[in-house]
Motif scaffolding. Structure first.
Motif, PDB file in Angstrom:
ATOM      1  N   HIS A 189     -25.318 -10.302  45.559  1.00  0.00           N
ATOM      2  CA  HIS A 189     -24.384 -10.592  46.650  1.00  0.00           C
ATOM      3  C   HIS A 189     -24.178 -12.100  46.799  1.00  0.00           C
ATOM      4  O   HIS A 189     -23.065 -12.562  47.059  1.00  0.00           O
ATOM      5  CB  HIS A 189     -24.929 -10.016  47.963  1.00  0.00           C
ATOM      6  CG  HIS A 189     -24.094 -10.343  49.158  1.00  0.00           C
ATOM      7  ND1 HIS A 189     -23.063  -9.537  49.592  1.00  0.00           N
ATOM      8  CD2 HIS A 189     -24.115 -11.409  50.014  1.00  0.00           C
ATOM      9  CE1 HIS A 189     -22.498 -10.077  50.660  1.00  0.00           C
ATOM     10  NE2 HIS A 189     -23.123 -11.214  50.937  1.00  0.00           N
ATOM     11  N   PHE A 193     -20.372 -12.879  46.267  1.00  0.00           N
ATOM     12  CA  PHE A 193     -19.747 -13.134  47.571  1.00  0.00           C
ATOM     13  C   PHE A 193     -20.197 -14.478  48.143  1.00  0.00           C
ATOM     14  O   PHE A 193     -20.393 -14.618  49.350  1.00  0.00           O
ATOM     15  CB  PHE A 193     -20.069 -11.995  48.538  1.00  0.00           C
ATOM     16  CG  PHE A 193     -19.453 -10.681  48.155  1.00  0.00           C
ATOM     17  CD1 PHE A 193     -18.175 -10.333  48.555  1.00  0.00           C
ATOM     18  CD2 PHE A 193     -20.155  -9.794  47.348  1.00  0.00           C
ATOM     19  CE1 PHE A 193     -17.608  -9.127  48.175  1.00  0.00           C
ATOM     20  CE2 PHE A 193     -19.603  -8.581  46.964  1.00  0.00           C
ATOM     21  CZ  PHE A 193     -18.323  -8.246  47.381  1.00  0.00           C
ATOM     22  N   VAL A 195     -18.579 -17.170  48.545  1.00  0.00           N
ATOM     23  CA  VAL A 195     -17.599 -17.709  49.499  1.00  0.00           C
ATOM     24  C   VAL A 195     -17.827 -17.123  50.880  1.00  0.00           C
ATOM     25  O   VAL A 195     -17.766 -17.831  51.891  1.00  0.00           O
ATOM     26  CB  VAL A 195     -16.158 -17.428  49.014  1.00  0.00           C
ATOM     27  CG1 VAL A 195     -15.150 -17.826  50.084  1.00  0.00           C
ATOM     28  CG2 VAL A 195     -15.869 -18.178  47.723  1.00  0.00           C
ATOM     29  N   GLN A 196     -18.113 -15.826  50.940  1.00  0.00           N
ATOM     30  CA  GLN A 196     -18.369 -15.168  52.219  1.00  0.00           C
ATOM     31  C   GLN A 196     -19.660 -15.690  52.849  1.00  0.00           C
ATOM     32  O   GLN A 196     -19.711 -15.947  54.064  1.00  0.00           O
ATOM     33  CB  GLN A 196     -18.469 -13.660  52.009  1.00  0.00           C
ATOM     34  CG  GLN A 196     -18.805 -12.873  53.266  1.00  0.00           C
ATOM     35  CD  GLN A 196     -18.804 -11.382  53.017  1.00  0.00           C
ATOM     36  OE1 GLN A 196     -17.776 -10.732  53.133  1.00  0.00           O
ATOM     37  NE2 GLN A 196     -19.963 -10.831  52.671  1.00  0.00           N
ATOM     38  N   ALA A 199     -18.887 -19.024  54.243  1.00  0.00           N
ATOM     39  CA  ALA A 199     -18.027 -18.941  55.422  1.00  0.00           C
ATOM     40  C   ALA A 199     -18.807 -18.531  56.663  1.00  0.00           C
ATOM     41  O   ALA A 199     -18.560 -19.025  57.768  1.00  0.00           O
ATOM     42  CB  ALA A 199     -16.885 -17.952  55.163  1.00  0.00           C
ATOM     43  N   VAL A 200     -19.770 -17.640  56.489  1.00  0.00           N
ATOM     44  CA  VAL A 200     -20.534 -17.122  57.622  1.00  0.00           C
ATOM     45  C   VAL A 200     -21.663 -18.061  58.028  1.00  0.00           C
ATOM     46  O   VAL A 200     -21.913 -18.280  59.222  1.00  0.00           O
ATOM     47  CB  VAL A 200     -21.102 -15.717  57.293  1.00  0.00           C
ATOM     48  CG1 VAL A 200     -22.050 -15.246  58.395  1.00  0.00           C
ATOM     49  CG2 VAL A 200     -19.956 -14.722  57.120  1.00  0.00           C
TER      50      VAL A 200
END
Length: 229
Positions: A189, A193, A195-196, A199-200
């Motif tokens: 992950h 992910f 970028v996610q 971002a979070v």
């Protein structure tokens, strides 16, 4: 003396016999060929992981590898051949840590080490994970045989080790396949992910403290689920 790549044999003043200089040793030619092949595979990983098979062009791949298109096609006859070679190398790299899972190891130490190795790959080789993920999402049209052959064989052999630990009461009773899938899902992950995650959390695995906290958290989650400290 040497003249235009030709060596002369004989003492000065004597009639000298020209001898054609030796060609580069076969070992050097082989080494150069291997270096070009690796450069093409590296370029393929970078381009395919961003654009996929159909979005990448031979011209772009050759340019990124620093070779002519004709030279690239000498090593890989088609774009599909290169794509499959890149995927096979990715699969080898990503499955290598699983090879280390040994029946004689301490379960907690072995699983802890496997989780760290997988997260290290997510940090250091995210493009490899993303390309593999892209191929799987598309139904693995070119990699299906590899998945049903070498991958399945390796997973079954390691699932047998996990079942042995379960039977011996060394880890909690969980389906070995789901355990392996869960570790893959969590660790990869952070590559697929990224970028996610950024971002979070505003963080990435490139930050040593975030990497270590991710490793520790994932280890604790998996080991606690297995009844291990």
């Amino acid at each position: 003396m040497h003249r235009d790549g030709i060596a002369s044999v004989g003492a000065p003043g004597d009639d000298q016999v020209p001898v054609i200089a030796d060609k580069p040793p076969a070992r050097r030619r082989r080494k150069d060929g291997e270096a070009r092949r690796e450069a093409i595979l590296d370029a393929g990983l970078e381009i395919f992981s961003g654009l996929g098979l159909h979005g990448a062009s031979l011209d772009r791949l050759a340019e990124r590898a620093g070779l002519s298109k004709a030279n690239l096609l000498y090593y890989f006859p088609s774009k599909e051949d290169l794509y499959l070679a890149v995927l096979r190398r990715v699969l080898d790299v990503w499955l290598d840590p699983l090879q280390e899972l040994d029946a004689d190891s301490d379960p907690a130490e072995a699983i802890r080490a496997y989780i760290r190795a997988k997260l290290t790959l997510s940090r250091d080789a995210p493009q490899a994970s993303r390309l593999f993920c892209l191929e799987i999402v598309q139904g693995a049209p070119l990699l299906r045989a590899e998945l049903e052959g070498p991958l399945r064989g390796l997973v079954e052999s390691k699932a047998a080790i996990l079942r042995g630990w379960i039977d011996q009461g060394r880890i909690g009773a969980h389906d070995p396949h789901h355990l392996i899938f869960s570790i893959w899902a969590i660790t990869q992950h952070y590559a697929d992910f990224a970028v996610q995650v950024d971002a979070v959390t505003g963080r990435s695995l490139d930050e040593s403290d975030f990497f270590e906290s991710t490793v520790a958290s994932t280890q604790a989650l998996i080991l606690t689920g297995l009844g291990l400290r």
